[in-house]
Design an enzyme around this catalytic site. Structure first.
Site, PDB file in Angstrom:
ATOM      1  CE  LYS A  55      41.370  43.646  33.532  1.00 46.71           C
ATOM      2  NZ  LYS A  55      40.311  42.954  32.999  1.00 46.71           N
ATOM      3  CG  ASN A  56      39.185  38.680  35.713  1.00 48.33           C
ATOM      4  OD1 ASN A  56      39.179  39.803  35.139  1.00 48.33           O
ATOM      5  ND2 ASN A  56      39.640  37.472  35.138  1.00 48.33           N
ATOM      6  NE  ARG A  75      32.112  42.580  29.399  1.00 50.74           N
ATOM      7  CZ  ARG A  75      31.142  42.208  28.908  1.00 50.74           C
ATOM      8  NH1 ARG A  75      30.445  42.784  27.856  1.00 50.74           N
ATOM      9  NH2 ARG A  75      30.711  41.083  29.004  1.00 50.74           N
ATOM     10  CG  ASP A  80      40.578  42.676  26.522  1.00 46.93           C
ATOM     11  OD1 ASP A  80      41.421  43.620  26.379  1.00 46.93           O
ATOM     12  OD2 ASP A  80      40.481  41.813  27.370  1.00 46.93           O
ATOM     13  CG  ASP A  96      41.187  35.972  31.328  1.00 45.09           C
ATOM     14  OD1 ASP A  96      40.719  36.270  30.073  1.00 45.09           O
ATOM     15  OD2 ASP A  96      40.965  36.368  32.374  1.00 45.09           O
ATOM     16  CG  MET A 150      34.624  30.440  26.527  1.00 45.37           C
ATOM     17  SD  MET A 150      35.037  30.729  28.007  1.00 45.37           S
ATOM     18  CE  MET A 150      33.953  31.968  28.556  1.00 45.37           C
TER      19      MET A 150
END
Length: 435
Positions: A22-23, A97, A121, A319, A341
Site C-alpha cells: 500500500k505505502n 492522506r 487515519d 505500522d 511517532m
C-alpha cells in the site's frame, strides 16, 4: 456501515500471498503524472485508498486501463489541471492522506499543485512541514486558503539545491524527489528516508530517465532532467501485511505459510517477532510459521524487560507496533511497547483490555503488556476500528478470542487490507461481512 462478525478460537492452516505494498502504491501511482508516456504498474493492491487515488487520476483526465485488478496502464498526456480547483477534487482528495503525493509530480511537470488538509487515519497529527519546506527550497511558493482548505503551491522555475530534512519522512522524501527530478541543476537531500518503498520509487524514476544516486542511503543526489519517459514497474509485497500474518499465526496457534515475501526487503521485521518467541522457518522466499502452543517474550541480555519501539528505516516500522502489541497479549512474559511517532495510535488498547488482555497504558506513546501466557483466552466483544492497523490488530484478537466478536467501522481495515475476510476464510477463519 459495514462490520465483521467473527467467531474466534479456531486454528487456521494454509498458504496466503501478501498483497502489493500500500505505502509503495501511493507513491508509484502518483509518479505517473511525471510523463505523458504510458506507465504500466503491476501487483497493485485492490484496496480503498489505492482505488481512490486511481479514481482521482481518472478524474484528472489521466487515461487508466485496468486489464486486471492488480495491473494498471496509465497515460497522463492530457491532464486537466483545472479539476484540481474543483469541489469534487477537494472532497475526494481530503478523504485520502496519500493525495498529498500528487503535489511533487504536479509541481515538476505543471508548475502548480494543490494539497488538501491531511485525511485518512485518526492516529494523531501528520505534519506537512517537510513537504512544504522542501518544495520552498526548490523554489516553490505557497499559501493556505482557509476558505477551501487547500495549500496552493506554484513554482515557475524549480532549481536544484541542498536540503537537510528535519525528519526522514517517507512521504516527504518521496514528494521532494518527484519534484526535484525535473528541476534545473542538482538537488542534494540529506536525512532522506531510505525505506524499500522509497528505493522502489527511485529505481522506477531512474528507469524513466531520472538521474538519482545514493539510492538506499539517507543521502540522495538528483541531477534534474528535462523529460521523463514511460516504464513498467512491479510493486513489492506489503511488509505490514506480512507482519500481520506472522502475528495472526502466533495468536491463533495456526500453521501458516506466507508466500513470496521478498525477504531481503523485510529488514528487522522477522527479528522483532522472534523476540516475542515466535518460531519461523524461511524456505526460499516464503515464511512458514508453525503452530505453537506457547511463545515466550525474550528479555534483554541483562534480564531487563524487552522494549519494542518504532524508528525510521532500517528500524522497526511504526505500522507494525499495533500488531506486536496485540500479539504480545497471549505470549508468556512482558514487553514495553513505545510508539514514538503518533500520539493517538495506542488508544485502541481499551478494547483489548475489555477482551481480557493485561495492558497498562502508561501515556499516549507507551503501553506495558503483561502476556497472559495462554492462562486465559481473550473473550469476544463488540468494538470499532479507529484506524487501519488498529483495526487489523483487533481482528487478530477477535480471531483468537473465545466467542463472537463484532468489529464495526471496517472501512478503515478495507483501506489497507485487500479482501481480508475472503482470504482469511480460505485459511479456515469464521468471519463474515455484515451491514
Amino acid at each position: 456501515m459495514l462490520s465483521f462478525e467473527v467467531n474466534g478460537g479456531k486454528k487456521l492452516q494454509g498458504e496466503i500471498i501478501p498483497q502489493g505494498a500500500k505505502n509503495e502504491a501511493l507513491q508509484i501511482i502518483s509518479a505517473v503524472l511525471l510523463t505523458p508516456e504510458k506507465v504500466t504498474i503491476t501487483n497493485i493492491p485492490d484496496i480503498l485508498d489505492v482505488n481512490l487515488l486511481i479514481e482521482l487520476l481518472g478524474e484528472m483526465n489521466v487515461k487508466v486501463d485496468r486489464p486486471q485488478r492488480d495491473t494498471c496502464i496509465f497515460q497522463a498526456d492530457n491532464v486537466n489541471i483545472d479539476y484540481l480547483r474543483s469541489e469534487d477534487y477537494r472532497k475526494k482528495s481530503g478523504r485520502l492522506r496519500g493525495s498529498v503525493m500528487l503535489a511533487g509530480p504536479l509541481l515538476a511537470r505543471f508548475r502548480k499543485a494543490f494539497i488538501p488538509k491531511p485525511g485518512g487515519d485518526k492516529i494523531g497529527r501528520r505534519r506537512l512541514d517537510t513537504h512544504i519546506i522542501g518544495f520552498e527550497k526548490l523554489g516553490a511558493t505557497f499559501n493556505y486558503e482557509s476558505g477551501d482548505g487547500f495549500f496552493h503551491l506554484e513554482a515557475q522555475n524549480l532549481k536544484g539545491t541542498y536540503m537537510l530534512l528535519d525528519e526522514p519522512s517517507v512521504t516527504g522524501t518521496a514528494n521532494i524527489v518527484m519534484a526535484a527530478v525535473m528541476a534545473k541543476g542538482t538537488t542534494t537531500i540529506y536525512n532522506a528516508a531510505c525505506e524499500p518503498y522509497l528505493q522502489q520509487l527511485c529505481k522506477m524514476l531512474t528507469r524513466m530517465g531520472a538521474r538519482i544516486s545514493g539510492i538506499g542511503s539517507n543521502l540522495l543526489v538528483i541531477e534534474g532532467v528535462g523529460y521523463l519517459g514511460g516504464t513498467e514497474h512491479r510493486m513489492l509485497p506489503d511488509m505490514i501485511e506480512i507482519g500481520s500474518f506472522i502475528g495472526l499465526a502466533a495468536m491463533t496457534q495456526s500453521d501458516i505459510t506466507i508466500k513470496n515475501v521478498s525477504l531481503e526487503n523485510l529488514g528487522v521485521i522477522p527479528e522483532k517477532f522472534k523476540q516475542l518467541g515466535i518460531q519461523m522457518d524461511f524456505i526460499g522466499d516464503d515464511i512458514h510459521v508453525p503452530a505453537q502452543e506457547m511463545y515466550e517474550i525474550q528479555t534483554f541480555l541483562d534480564g531487563s524487560v524487552l522494549t519494542v519501539y518504532d524508528h525510521p528505516w532500517p528500524g522497526f516500522t511504526p505500522d507494525l507496533i499495533s500488531i506486536v502489541l496485540v500479539t504480545a497479549t497471549q505470549a508468556k512474559g512482558s514487553v514495553l511497547i513505545h510508539q514514538k511517532m503518533f500520539e493517538s495510535r495506542l488508544f485502541f488498547v481499551d478494547k483489548l483490555i475489555d477482551m481480557g488482555a493485561r495492558i497498562i497504558l502508561c501515556d499516549p506513546h507507551r503501553a506495558a503488556v503483561i502476556g497472559l501466557g495462554r492462562e486465559q483466552n481473550l473473550r469476544g466483544i463488540t468494538m470499532s476500528s479507529p484506524d487501519i492497523r488498529a483495526g487489523v490488530s483487533l481482528l487478530i484478537a477477535a480471531l483468537s478470542a473465545d466467542g463472537r466478536s463484532t468489529i464495526q467501522n471496517i472501512e478503515q481495515i478495507d483501506r489497507g487490507y485487500q479482501h481480508i475476510d475472503e482470504r482469511l476464510r480460505k485459511l479456515g477463519a469464521d468471519i463474515r461481512r455484515i451491514s
